[in-house]
Design a protein around this motif. Structure first.
Motif, PDB file in Angstrom:
ATOM      1  N   TRP A  26      55.255  10.125 108.446  1.00 52.99           N
ATOM      2  CA  TRP A  26      53.604   9.211 108.581  1.00 52.99           C
ATOM      3  C   TRP A  26      53.233   8.505 107.567  1.00 52.99           C
ATOM      4  O   TRP A  26      53.372   7.182 107.538  1.00 52.99           O
ATOM      5  N   HIS A  27      53.642   8.921 106.418  1.00 53.88           N
ATOM      6  CA  HIS A  27      53.245   8.669 104.967  1.00 53.88           C
ATOM      7  C   HIS A  27      54.154   8.316 104.036  1.00 53.88           C
ATOM      8  O   HIS A  27      54.074   6.909 103.890  1.00 53.88           O
ATOM      9  N   ASN A  28      55.664   8.472 104.811  1.00 59.38           N
ATOM     10  CA  ASN A  28      56.748   7.705 104.345  1.00 59.38           C
ATOM     11  C   ASN A  28      56.843   6.392 104.675  1.00 59.38           C
ATOM     12  O   ASN A  28      57.288   5.202 103.613  1.00 59.38           O
ATOM     13  N   THR A  29      56.725   5.746 106.217  1.00 57.84           N
ATOM     14  CA  THR A  29      56.747   4.706 106.634  1.00 57.84           C
ATOM     15  C   THR A  29      55.741   4.086 107.208  1.00 57.84           C
ATOM     16  O   THR A  29      55.496   2.560 107.506  1.00 57.84           O
ATOM     17  N   HIS A  30      54.168   4.404 106.518  1.00 55.89           N
ATOM     18  CA  HIS A  30      53.012   3.730 105.996  1.00 55.89           C
ATOM     19  C   HIS A  30      52.398   3.761 105.064  1.00 55.89           C
ATOM     20  O   HIS A  30      51.317   3.431 104.628  1.00 55.89           O
ATOM     21  N   GLN A  31      53.154   2.830 103.964  1.00 55.72           N
ATOM     22  CA  GLN A  31      53.241   2.724 102.614  1.00 55.72           C
ATOM     23  C   GLN A  31      52.322   1.285 102.405  1.00 55.72           C
ATOM     24  O   GLN A  31      51.907   1.004 101.141  1.00 55.72           O
TER      25      GLN A  31
END
Ligand SMILES: [Zn+2]
Length: 300
Positions: free
Chosen positions: A130-135
């Motif tokens: 989720w972090h990687n895709t919600h920068q």
């Protein structure tokens, strides 16, 4: 009980507001930190590589709160143990120091991990993905930053300042039966002879039962009744919650309306036994809810 479920983790969400206290907890000698990189985990001899604070300090330039995720605590026999994950941005640096360390995905690791480790790895991978895709903020396009121990990302544009929360995509999976047969289908890109029950994502405004009925119709041209909830399983490939159902078809004629499946058919228990026995039918992954649904029907 499905795989990837473990009820001993207390997520202690109220601790997430205090980064300094979490850092202290992470530094306790018996706290464990799981390094994660791009949905992969560091492993050594097929075991997850859990680090303590000083081991992690030795391998990254600086331990940053924005990469530290608090997974929760587990009450042991005589003490509480805290679990964290850490989003590694440069695993190469780590791997060069420890040539025997390999990055592996969860699918590869599930067969060798304990129930607790599978569960914790799943949580860590889900949040990291989720972090990687919600920068970037979906409202204004500015960058976002991590807060609340990794469970919120906030937009850096002060005029927007929207908070974003980890996503879990609801999906349905259903064992549809007609008399003494079960519906199994396959997608063209799957390995040869691999078959499963039907599944699909829930659409906006739809109940789980409506999604089951729609998918049965779209994928196999079936009308179903007696839709019964079976159970759910987090499915981290990459961020789904699979909700399992059973249902009965009102008629046997199959029509592959949306062509998501290249083939679907009805199978009796004895046909499945025979085809599995000679490898002409490969059932879903052992740890999946789809396999559990099929086995439940086979044993009923
Ligand atoms: Zn924004």
């Amino acid at each position: 009980m499905f795989a990837l479920q473990f009820d001993q983790l207390d997520r202690q969400a109220e601790l997430r507001i205090n980064p300094a206290h979490l850092r202290e907890l992470a530094q306790q000698a018996d706290s464990s930190i799981l390094p994660v990189h791009r949905q992969q985990l560091l492993t050594q001899d097929d075991s997850l590589l859990w680090l303590n604070w000083s081991e992690l300090s030795d391998t990254v330039e600086e331990i940053q709160d924005k990469h530290l995720i608090y997974l929760g605590q587990v009450q042991g026999a005589d003490q509480i143990k805290h679990y964290f994950s850490y989003r590694l941005t440069e695993p190469d640096y780590f791997i060069k120091q420890f040539p025997s360390v390999l990055l592996k995905g969860l699918r590869e690791l599930l067969p060798v991990l304990s129930e607790a480790e599978s569960f914790l790895a799943n949580v860590a991978i889900g949040i990291e993905h989720w972090h990687n895709t919600h920068q970037y903020c979906g409202y204004c396009g500015h960058t976002t930053y991590s807060k609340l121990a990794g469970f919120v990302r906030q937009c850096s544009n002060q005029e927007c300042a929207k908070e974003h929360y980890p996503r879990t995509d609801a999906a349905v999976i259903c064992a549809i039966t007609y008399q003494d047969k079960i519906l199994l289908g396959r997608q063209a890109q799957w390995p040869e002879n691999r078959y499963s029950v039907i599944a699909g994502f829930v659409e906006p405004g739809e109940s789980l039962e409506q999604a089951v009925a729609r998918e049965a119709n779209e994928e196999a041209g079936l009308t179903v009744t007696n839709i019964q909830y079976f159970g759910s399983q987090p499915w981290p490939f990459p961020q789904s919650l699979m909700t399992g159902f059973t249902a009965e078809a009102t008629h046997p004629s199959i029509e592959l309306k949306d062509h998501e499946l290249e083939h679907a058919d009805w199978f009796t228990r004895s046909q499945i036994n025979e085809l599995v026995g000679c490898s002409q039918l490969i059932l879903p992954y052992k740890y999946s809810i789809s396999r559990t649904l099929i086995e439940h029907w086979r044993n009923s």
